[in-house]
Every structure is written in structure tokens, then in C-alpha cells.
Scaffold this motif. Structure first.
Motif, PDB file in Angstrom:
ATOM      1  N   LYS A  99      15.698  -0.306 -50.336  1.00  0.00           N
ATOM      2  CA  LYS A  99      14.955   0.671 -49.540  1.00  0.00           C
ATOM      3  C   LYS A  99      13.460   0.644 -49.830  1.00  0.00           C
ATOM      4  CE  LYS A  99      18.813   3.970 -49.323  1.00  0.00           C
ATOM      5  NZ  LYS A  99      19.263   5.335 -49.705  1.00  0.00           N
ATOM      6  N   ALA A 100      13.092   0.362 -51.085  1.00  0.00           N
ATOM      7  CA  ALA A 100      11.682   0.404 -51.478  1.00  0.00           C
ATOM      8  C   ALA A 100      10.846  -0.644 -50.757  1.00  0.00           C
ATOM      9  CB  ALA A 100      11.559   0.216 -52.988  1.00  0.00           C
ATOM     10  N   TYR A 101      11.496  -1.742 -50.326  1.00  0.00           N
ATOM     11  CA  TYR A 101      10.729  -2.838 -49.744  1.00  0.00           C
ATOM     12  C   TYR A 101      10.847  -2.934 -48.226  1.00  0.00           C
ATOM     13  CZ  TYR A 101      10.152  -4.328 -54.551  1.00  0.00           C
ATOM     14  OH  TYR A 101       9.826  -4.360 -55.876  1.00  0.00           O
ATOM     15  N   ILE A 102      11.661  -2.080 -47.626  1.00  0.00           N
ATOM     16  CA  ILE A 102      11.774  -2.080 -46.170  1.00  0.00           C
ATOM     17  C   ILE A 102      10.427  -1.770 -45.506  1.00  0.00           C
ATOM     18  CG2 ILE A 102      12.809  -0.899 -44.188  1.00  0.00           C
ATOM     19  CD1 ILE A 102      15.398  -0.684 -45.772  1.00  0.00           C
ATOM     20  N   PRO A 103       9.625  -0.813 -46.048  1.00  0.00           N
ATOM     21  CA  PRO A 103       8.300  -0.559 -45.433  1.00  0.00           C
ATOM     22  C   PRO A 103       7.392  -1.776 -45.427  1.00  0.00           C
ATOM     23  CG  PRO A 103       8.914   1.254 -46.880  1.00  0.00           C
ATOM     24  CD  PRO A 103       9.924   0.169 -47.102  1.00  0.00           C
ATOM     25  N   PHE A 104       7.559  -2.695 -46.399  1.00  0.00           N
ATOM     26  CA  PHE A 104       6.762  -3.925 -46.395  1.00  0.00           C
ATOM     27  C   PHE A 104       6.970  -4.659 -45.074  1.00  0.00           C
ATOM     28  CE2 PHE A 104       5.550  -5.058 -50.944  1.00  0.00           C
ATOM     29  CZ  PHE A 104       5.664  -3.746 -51.396  1.00  0.00           C
ATOM     30  N   ILE A 105       8.242  -4.809 -44.717  1.00  0.00           N
ATOM     31  CA  ILE A 105       8.594  -5.553 -43.512  1.00  0.00           C
ATOM     32  C   ILE A 105       8.155  -4.799 -42.264  1.00  0.00           C
ATOM     33  CG2 ILE A 105      10.499  -6.621 -42.237  1.00  0.00           C
ATOM     34  CD1 ILE A 105      12.073  -6.593 -44.915  1.00  0.00           C
ATOM     35  N   MET A 106       8.432  -3.485 -42.253  1.00  0.00           N
ATOM     36  CA  MET A 106       8.177  -2.672 -41.073  1.00  0.00           C
ATOM     37  C   MET A 106       6.689  -2.489 -40.781  1.00  0.00           C
ATOM     38  SD  MET A 106      11.192  -2.096 -39.995  1.00  0.00           S
ATOM     39  CE  MET A 106      10.858  -0.876 -38.734  1.00  0.00           C
ATOM     40  N   SER A 107       5.849  -2.558 -41.809  1.00  0.00           N
ATOM     41  CA  SER A 107       4.419  -2.306 -41.596  1.00  0.00           C
ATOM     42  C   SER A 107       3.610  -3.566 -41.327  1.00  0.00           C
ATOM     43  CB  SER A 107       3.830  -1.566 -42.804  1.00  0.00           C
ATOM     44  OG  SER A 107       4.009  -2.307 -43.996  1.00  0.00           O
ATOM     45  N   VAL A 108       3.990  -4.682 -41.943  1.00  0.00           N
ATOM     46  CA  VAL A 108       3.169  -5.886 -41.809  1.00  0.00           C
ATOM     47  C   VAL A 108       3.251  -6.473 -40.399  1.00  0.00           C
ATOM     48  CG1 VAL A 108       4.914  -7.595 -42.514  1.00  0.00           C
ATOM     49  CG2 VAL A 108       2.494  -8.005 -43.014  1.00  0.00           C
ATOM     50  N   ILE A 109       4.382  -6.304 -39.731  1.00  0.00           N
ATOM     51  CA  ILE A 109       4.545  -6.867 -38.380  1.00  0.00           C
ATOM     52  C   ILE A 109       3.580  -6.226 -37.380  1.00  0.00           C
ATOM     53  CG2 ILE A 109       6.137  -7.226 -36.449  1.00  0.00           C
ATOM     54  CD1 ILE A 109       8.410  -7.362 -38.542  1.00  0.00           C
ATOM     55  N   PRO A 110       3.633  -4.890 -37.182  1.00  0.00           N
ATOM     56  CA  PRO A 110       2.682  -4.291 -36.223  1.00  0.00           C
ATOM     57  C   PRO A 110       1.237  -4.378 -36.699  1.00  0.00           C
ATOM     58  CG  PRO A 110       3.879  -2.563 -37.409  1.00  0.00           C
ATOM     59  CD  PRO A 110       4.538  -3.872 -37.753  1.00  0.00           C
ATOM     60  N   ALA A 111       1.010  -4.395 -38.029  1.00  0.00           N
ATOM     61  CA  ALA A 111      -0.362  -4.478 -38.540  1.00  0.00           C
ATOM     62  C   ALA A 111      -1.012  -5.792 -38.121  1.00  0.00           C
ATOM     63  CB  ALA A 111      -0.369  -4.344 -40.063  1.00  0.00           C
ATOM     64  N   TYR A 112      -0.249  -6.883 -38.200  1.00  0.00           N
ATOM     65  CA  TYR A 112      -0.795  -8.190 -37.791  1.00  0.00           C
ATOM     66  C   TYR A 112      -1.054  -8.214 -36.285  1.00  0.00           C
ATOM     67  CZ  TYR A 112      -1.285 -13.106 -36.730  1.00  0.00           C
ATOM     68  OH  TYR A 112      -1.768 -14.303 -36.254  1.00  0.00           O
ATOM     69  N   ILE A 113      -0.075  -7.777 -35.514  1.00  0.00           N
ATOM     70  CA  ILE A 113      -0.208  -7.813 -34.052  1.00  0.00           C
ATOM     71  C   ILE A 113      -1.397  -6.971 -33.596  1.00  0.00           C
ATOM     72  CG2 ILE A 113       0.933  -7.237 -31.866  1.00  0.00           C
ATOM     73  CD1 ILE A 113       3.630  -7.688 -33.337  1.00  0.00           C
ATOM     74  N   ALA A 114      -1.523  -5.758 -34.148  1.00  0.00           N
ATOM     75  CA  ALA A 114      -2.618  -4.862 -33.770  1.00  0.00           C
ATOM     76  C   ALA A 114      -3.970  -5.448 -34.165  1.00  0.00           C
ATOM     77  CB  ALA A 114      -2.418  -3.501 -34.430  1.00  0.00           C
ATOM     78  N   SER A 115      -4.049  -6.028 -35.354  1.00  0.00           N
ATOM     79  CA  SER A 115      -5.317  -6.600 -35.830  1.00  0.00           C
ATOM     80  C   SER A 115      -5.796  -7.710 -34.907  1.00  0.00           C
ATOM     81  CB  SER A 115      -5.147  -7.136 -37.254  1.00  0.00           C
ATOM     82  OG  SER A 115      -4.809  -6.102 -38.155  1.00  0.00           O
ATOM     83  N   MET A 116      -4.904  -8.614 -34.548  1.00  0.00           N
ATOM     84  CA  MET A 116      -5.291  -9.726 -33.685  1.00  0.00           C
ATOM     85  C   MET A 116      -5.731  -9.234 -32.311  1.00  0.00           C
ATOM     86  SD  MET A 116      -5.114 -12.244 -35.676  1.00  0.00           S
ATOM     87  CE  MET A 116      -5.486 -13.555 -34.511  1.00  0.00           C
ATOM     88  N   ALA A 117      -5.087  -8.179 -31.821  1.00  0.00           N
ATOM     89  CA  ALA A 117      -5.465  -7.615 -30.519  1.00  0.00           C
ATOM     90  C   ALA A 117      -6.868  -7.016 -30.585  1.00  0.00           C
ATOM     91  CB  ALA A 117      -4.454  -6.555 -30.101  1.00  0.00           C
ATOM     92  N   VAL A 118      -7.194  -6.331 -31.676  1.00  0.00           N
ATOM     93  CA  VAL A 118      -8.529  -5.747 -31.846  1.00  0.00           C
ATOM     94  C   VAL A 118      -9.588  -6.849 -31.929  1.00  0.00           C
ATOM     95  CG1 VAL A 118     -10.019  -4.465 -33.437  1.00  0.00           C
ATOM     96  CG2 VAL A 118      -7.703  -3.636 -32.945  1.00  0.00           C
ATOM     97  N   PHE A 119      -9.300  -7.897 -32.673  1.00  0.00           N
ATOM     98  CA  PHE A 119     -10.280  -8.976 -32.859  1.00  0.00           C
ATOM     99  C   PHE A 119     -10.602  -9.698 -31.552  1.00  0.00           C
ATOM    100  CE2 PHE A 119      -8.522  -9.327 -37.399  1.00  0.00           C
ATOM    101  CZ  PHE A 119      -9.451  -8.388 -37.868  1.00  0.00           C
TER     102      PHE A 119
END
Length: 282
Positions: A99-119
Motif C-alpha cells: 500500500k505504501a508504494y501504490i501512490p508512487f505509481i498513481m502519481s507519476v503517470i498523470p504528473a508526466y502527462i500533465a508536465s509534457m502538456a504544459v511544456f
């Protein structure tokens, strides 16, 4: 007052203060009874803001970015797979996850997609690999080998000097965790935070002061997230050294590409894990 808060420099200062506080109290409990820390709030914030940015810049979101975001998430999966089921694991998709590492997976995916869209809507960009310059592959390899090698060597020397005995443990766990920290932390703590800098400044050209503030935002929260407030008070030099060691990754990401910073981070941590056998991430 309205004009004051429209100032891009002030916006970046506010962003720096907010994320510095988040990093400073990362390991503090919001609800000790249920084990809820500030870091859980941070994960939720990144996921929520990422989804908002994806909606705002939906026309700039490409299938390629989505697939690469999923790949980054998959790179975080091995660390979330426990050896044995326990009270801290959850069963999903036919697999047990910690459970402690599920947020790693759940957060990095949208963070990458959103960052590239902003750039894509700004001249201030961080590229995945190709940056429009010559010899990008050679420069990326040199960044990884030289900066990653130096950081790994310095950390191993420091560890041995403080009586940490070398173990030379060539395990799949050392490699998996080393890779995961590179992929996750370079997106979560650096690329995404710089994307927020670009967003709050509306893609405007950055002044020298604003560029320095962006670097501080890419460095300070990540550094502080490694330590408790007690460490920061009683051993500030250790914290400062950690920040200095992270500077090459921030510079590589902005001056070259994301691949170079991920490579530096992954190489240095993997070597440290193999040589020292301790999870002392940078």
C-alpha cells in the motif's frame, strides 16, 4: 495588491514556500492513529493538480505522452511488489501490492502527462530526450556516466568513511529500487514542479532570478523530503550536501533532457545500493 500577486517572481516565491513546507514536514503525521502523513497529502495534491492540468491542456496531450507516462508508472511497480502478503499489502489485478508504494505509481503517470502538456504551450521546456540540439545522445550518455559516476563514487566513499562496510550485493532489488527512484523522483520532484513553475508564470520568459527560484523549487522540497525536521535542525550541513548532490540532476534536466537526469539518478543510486547495500537514496 492584485498587481503584486500577478507578479511572476512572487508567484514562484509562494510556490517555493509551499513546497518547502511540504518537504520539511513530509514525514510528519496528519493523523497518527491512521498513519496518515503529509506525504499522502502531497501525493493527492500532485494527482489532483495533474488531472486539472491535463484537462486544461487536453489538446496538447498526445497518445505518446500517455504511453510514456504509463511506462514510467510501470518502472515504479517492482518496488511495490512485496515478497510476501502482509497487513500492509492489497490484492489488485491478480497481484499483491504494498500500500505504501501504490501512490508512487498513481502519481507519476498523470504528473508526466500533465508536465509534457504544459511544456508544449511554452518556450520553457523539459524534453524527454530529443531537444533539437546536436549530439543529444552523446551528451545524454556523458551526463549519465560522468555525473552519475561521480555522485555514486562520492556517496560510496562517504559511506565507507563513516564505517558502512561494502557488501557488493548484486541483487535485482538493488537494481529495481535504483531504477524506480530515478524514474519516480525525477518526474515527481523535479519535472512536475518545474511544470508548475511554467504554469504559474504563464509560460513567460524567465528572468535570472526567476530561473534561480525554479532551480530552488526543483531542489529544496526533494532534499527536505529525505530528512526529518530534527535532522534539518541538528545536521544542516548534511542536508546542504544532499542538495548540492542533487544539483547536477536539476541542471541536466533543464539543460539537456529528462533522460539524462533519470539516468544520473538511477545509476548513482543503483551503484550505491549494490556497493553499500543500503537504501540511501539521492
Amino acid at each position: 495588491m492584485k498587481k503584486l500577486f500577478c507578479n511572476n517572481t512572487l508567484r514562484l516565491v509562494i510556490l517555493l514556500i509551499v513546497f518547502t513546507a511540504a518537504g520539511l514536514f513530509c514525514w510528519s503525521y496528519i493523523d497518527a492513529a491512521h498513519g496518515i502523513r503529509v506525504r499522502e497529502i502531497w501525493y493527492g495534491f500532485v494527482i489532483g493538480v495533474s488531472l486539472i492540468l491535463i484537462v486544461l491542456f487536453r489538446k496538447s496531450v498526445s497518445l505518446k505522452d500517455v504511453l510514456i507516462g504509463l511506462l514510467f508508472g510501470l518502472m515504479c511497480v517492482p518496488r511495490a511488489l512485496p515478497k510476501y502478503p502482509s497487513a500492509t499489502t492489497v490484492y489488485m489485478l491478480g497481484v499483491y501490492f504494498d500500500k505504501a508504494y501504490i501512490p508512487f505509481i498513481m502519481s507519476v503517470i498523470p504528473a508526466y502527462i500533465a508536465s509534457m502538456a504544459v511544456f508544449k504551450n511554452s518556450d520553457n521546456k523539459i524534453y524527454l530526450f530529443k531537444n533539437g540540439r546536436k549530439h543529444v545522445l552523446l551528451k545524454t550518455v556523458l551526463w549519465i556516466v560522468i555525473a552519475g559516476g561521480i555522485l555514486a563514487a562520492l556517496e560510496c566513499i562517504r559511506g565507507i568513511a563513516t564505517d558502512v562496510r561494502p557488501v557488493f550485493n548484486f541483487s535485482t532489488t538493488a537494481v529495481a529500487v535504483g531504477l524506480e527512484t530515478g524514474f519516480f523522483e525525477e518526474v515527481f520532484f523535479r519535472m512536475f514542479l518545474f511544470a508548475l513553475c511554467v504554469f504559474v508564470t504563464r509560460g513567460a520568459k524567465l528572468t535570472r532570478l526567476q530561473s534561480i527560484l525554479c532551480y530552488l523549487i526543483m531542489l529544496i522540497p526533494h532534499t527536505l523530503a529525505h530528512f526529518s525536521p530534527q535532522w534539518i535542525v541538528y545536521k544542516p550541513l548534511v542536508v546542504l550536501i544532499m542538495a548540492v548532490k542533487m544539483l547536477p540532476m536539476a541542471i541536466a534536466q533543464r539543460r539537456n533532457n529528462l533522460a539524462s537526469s533519470v539516468g544520473i539518478h538511477a545509476l548513482s543510486n543503483t551503484v550505491i545500493f549494490i556497493v553499500l547495500g543500503v537504501v540511501q537514496t539521492i
